[in-house]
Write an enzyme that holds these catalytic residues in place. Structure first.
Site, PDB file in Angstrom:
ATOM      1  N   TYR A 165       0.847  -1.197   0.000  1.00 53.48           N
ATOM      2  CA  TYR A 165       0.000   0.000   0.000  1.00 53.48           C
ATOM      3  C   TYR A 165       0.884   1.250   0.000  1.00 53.48           C
ATOM      4  O   TYR A 165       1.428   1.662   1.030  1.00 53.48           O
ATOM      5  CB  TYR A 165      -0.919   0.026   1.218  1.00 53.48           C
ATOM      6  CG  TYR A 165      -1.945  -1.080   1.277  1.00 53.48           C
ATOM      7  CD1 TYR A 165      -2.218  -1.895   0.178  1.00 53.48           C
ATOM      8  CD2 TYR A 165      -2.665  -1.320   2.446  1.00 53.48           C
ATOM      9  CE1 TYR A 165      -3.148  -2.905   0.236  1.00 53.48           C
ATOM     10  CE2 TYR A 165      -3.613  -2.333   2.509  1.00 53.48           C
ATOM     11  CZ  TYR A 165      -3.843  -3.123   1.412  1.00 53.48           C
ATOM     12  OH  TYR A 165      -4.770  -4.128   1.483  1.00 53.48           O
TER      13      TYR A 165
ATOM     14  N   HIS B 269      -0.599 -12.100   1.302  1.00 53.91           N
ATOM     15  CA  HIS B 269      -1.524 -11.297   0.502  1.00 53.91           C
ATOM     16  C   HIS B 269      -2.100 -12.081  -0.683  1.00 53.91           C
ATOM     17  O   HIS B 269      -3.272 -11.929  -1.030  1.00 53.91           O
ATOM     18  CB  HIS B 269      -0.795 -10.049   0.005  1.00 53.91           C
ATOM     19  CG  HIS B 269      -1.658  -8.851  -0.122  1.00 53.91           C
ATOM     20  ND1 HIS B 269      -1.159  -7.572  -0.144  1.00 53.91           N
ATOM     21  CD2 HIS B 269      -2.994  -8.703  -0.235  1.00 53.91           C
ATOM     22  CE1 HIS B 269      -2.144  -6.697  -0.269  1.00 53.91           C
ATOM     23  NE2 HIS B 269      -3.272  -7.370  -0.333  1.00 53.91           N
TER      24      HIS B 269
ATOM     25  N   PRO C 236     -15.883  -3.564   1.938  1.00 57.89           N
ATOM     26  CA  PRO C 236     -17.295  -3.817   2.252  1.00 57.89           C
ATOM     27  C   PRO C 236     -18.223  -2.722   1.747  1.00 57.89           C
ATOM     28  O   PRO C 236     -19.439  -2.919   1.719  1.00 57.89           O
ATOM     29  CB  PRO C 236     -17.300  -3.879   3.780  1.00 57.89           C
ATOM     30  CG  PRO C 236     -16.185  -2.979   4.181  1.00 57.89           C
ATOM     31  CD  PRO C 236     -15.113  -3.209   3.146  1.00 57.89           C
ATOM     32  N   LEU C 237     -17.660  -1.591   1.352  1.00 58.85           N
ATOM     33  CA  LEU C 237     -18.460  -0.506   0.776  1.00 58.85           C
ATOM     34  C   LEU C 237     -18.262  -0.407  -0.731  1.00 58.85           C
ATOM     35  O   LEU C 237     -18.550   0.624  -1.343  1.00 58.85           O
ATOM     36  CB  LEU C 237     -18.116   0.828   1.453  1.00 58.85           C
ATOM     37  CG  LEU C 237     -18.379   0.872   2.963  1.00 58.85           C
ATOM     38  CD1 LEU C 237     -18.008   2.236   3.537  1.00 58.85           C
ATOM     39  CD2 LEU C 237     -19.837   0.548   3.276  1.00 58.85           C
ATOM     40  N   GLY C 238     -17.795  -1.489  -1.338  1.00 53.43           N
ATOM     41  CA  GLY C 238     -17.702  -1.550  -2.793  1.00 53.43           C
ATOM     42  C   GLY C 238     -16.824  -0.479  -3.400  1.00 53.43           C
ATOM     43  O   GLY C 238     -17.144   0.067  -4.451  1.00 53.43           O
ATOM     44  N   ARG C 239     -15.693  -0.177  -2.731  1.00 45.05           N
ATOM     45  CA  ARG C 239     -14.758   0.842  -3.222  1.00 45.05           C
ATOM     46  C   ARG C 239     -15.450   2.182  -3.454  1.00 45.05           C
ATOM     47  O   ARG C 239     -15.164   2.892  -4.413  1.00 45.05           O
ATOM     48  CB  ARG C 239     -14.041   0.361  -4.481  1.00 45.05           C
ATOM     49  CG  ARG C 239     -13.238  -0.905  -4.245  1.00 45.05           C
ATOM     50  CD  ARG C 239     -12.410  -1.319  -5.446  1.00 45.05           C
ATOM     51  NE  ARG C 239     -11.596  -2.474  -5.082  1.00 45.05           N
ATOM     52  CZ  ARG C 239     -11.978  -3.737  -5.193  1.00 45.05           C
ATOM     53  NH1 ARG C 239     -13.182  -4.005  -5.678  1.00 45.05           N
ATOM     54  NH2 ARG C 239     -11.200  -4.722  -4.823  1.00 45.05           N
ATOM     55  N   GLY C 240     -16.375   2.486  -2.545  1.00 44.96           N
ATOM     56  CA  GLY C 240     -17.020   3.793  -2.578  1.00 44.96           C
ATOM     57  C   GLY C 240     -18.390   3.828  -3.217  1.00 44.96           C
ATOM     58  O   GLY C 240     -19.099   4.832  -3.116  1.00 44.96           O
TER      59      GLY C 240
ATOM     60  N   GLY D 264     -21.014   4.670  -0.791  1.00 44.68           N
ATOM     61  CA  GLY D 264     -20.658   5.844  -0.013  1.00 44.68           C
ATOM     62  C   GLY D 264     -21.845   6.751   0.228  1.00 44.68           C
ATOM     63  O   GLY D 264     -22.972   6.483  -0.209  1.00 44.68           O
TER      64      GLY D 264
END
Length: 319
Positions: free
Chosen positions: A54, A116, A196-200, A203
């Protein structure tokens, strides 16, 4: 915040993913990231997840500068930056990566250390043996595996107990429900749900298709490119309407749905902004609420794959 079990630790039911600190979704800065970590801790989050890749160590360095010792940290190794993308699971490489991560994190021990991605040429039993050595040496509290199949988990766990499995899981990515979440529950292994938020996409506000090429990796992700992107926004719009009608935040409801799929599941949403944390408060969903959400967003509703072909390398497919 409610607590869930992660190896030997009780942690907040919602964790925190720090991938965005490395700039994968756009520019960020150290001060903003540190403020975000403080705000997450104030919100009851006690489990923080990172990886050596990252920002090529940037995310780990920020956590090291934060310097908290009263939280559960997890990091990962195994992906070798490309091109071409590669993975390594040999013991020498794993040890090298761990020492470098510990240096950046300013730790002598880390609670959870993931592989990973799995290297197919190395038997999973050998990999589990390597990780068991690190546990016995006191370098790590436990080990995890990411983007694996249930059969891989069972083989690794038989060799040396696995602490956690981390795979993508959300309202629009349901594959782990076809065996992996069940296997984790049976073996008492924590299932850590990333994105868990689908990459935004779940949002506070609907996303706009302004992903910067070469900066935000969603610009080449099939679900975020046309015509799939517009179709996905249209499919999710009724869910947003349901949330508004019932007084839920969209991220909070999406996280509540993930949490409701098993008490061994720990979602790790990510953000670069402390202001987004207040949206993560998860409402208590009734059986009727879950049925309504499932009717609006049935399994398989998403248009497009969750990764492009170049990103699927070394992701285990089992269905």
């Amino acid at each position: 915040m409610d607590q869930r079990r992660l190896g030997a630790h009780n942690v907040g039911a919602i964790g925190f993913g720090t991938m965005s600190f490395g700039g994968i979704f756009g520019a960020t800065d150290e001060a903003t990231s540190l403020d975000c970590l403080d705000a997450a801790l104030d919100a009851g989050i006690t489990h923080f997840d990172t990886a050596d890749i990252y920002g090529m160590g940037v995310s780990e360095e920020i956590l090291g500068k934060w310097g908290r010792r009263d939280v559960v940290l997890a990091t990962k190794c195994g992906i070798v930056s490309g091109p071409p993308r590669a993975v390594r699971n040999d013991e020498a490489y794993i040890r090298q990566c761990l020492e470098e991560s510990l240096r950046r994190l300013k730790r002598e021990h880390i609670e959870l250390f993931y592989i990973h991605r799995r290297q197919p040429e190395i038997p999973i039993e050998d990999l589990a043996g390597t990780m068991s050595k690190l546990v016995k040496e006191g370098k790590i509290g436990g080990y995890g595996l990411s983007e694996i199949a249930p059969a891989t988990l069972r083989r690794a766990h038989a060799e040396y107990p696995v602490t956690a499995v981390q795979n993508e899981f959300s309202l629009w990515t349901r594959l782990p429900q076809l065996g992996l979440i069940q296997a984790c529950g049976e073996l008492r292994v924590a299932f850590v749900a990333f994105s868990p938020l689908g990459r935004g996409v779940f949002g506070r506000e609907p996303l706009k298709s302004d992903f910067r090429a070469g900066i935000d990796f969603r610009d080449t992700n099939p679900r975020f490119t046309e015509p799939n992107f517009s179709a996905n926004l249209a499919a999710i719009a009724p869910f947003r309407d349901l949330c508004a009608a019932r007084g839920w935040s969209v991220p909070g409801a999406a996280l509540a749905w993930v949490l409701a799929q098993g008490d061994h599941i720990i979602p790790i949403p990510a953000t670069r902004s402390a202001g987004h944390l207040r949206d993560w408060t998860a409402p208590g969903l009734t059986d009727g609420d879950l049925e309504d959400v499932g009717r609006i967003l049935p399994a398989g509703f998403a248009h497009g794959d969750r990764y492009g072909d170049h990103q699927m390398a070394f992701v285990e497919r089992y269905c």
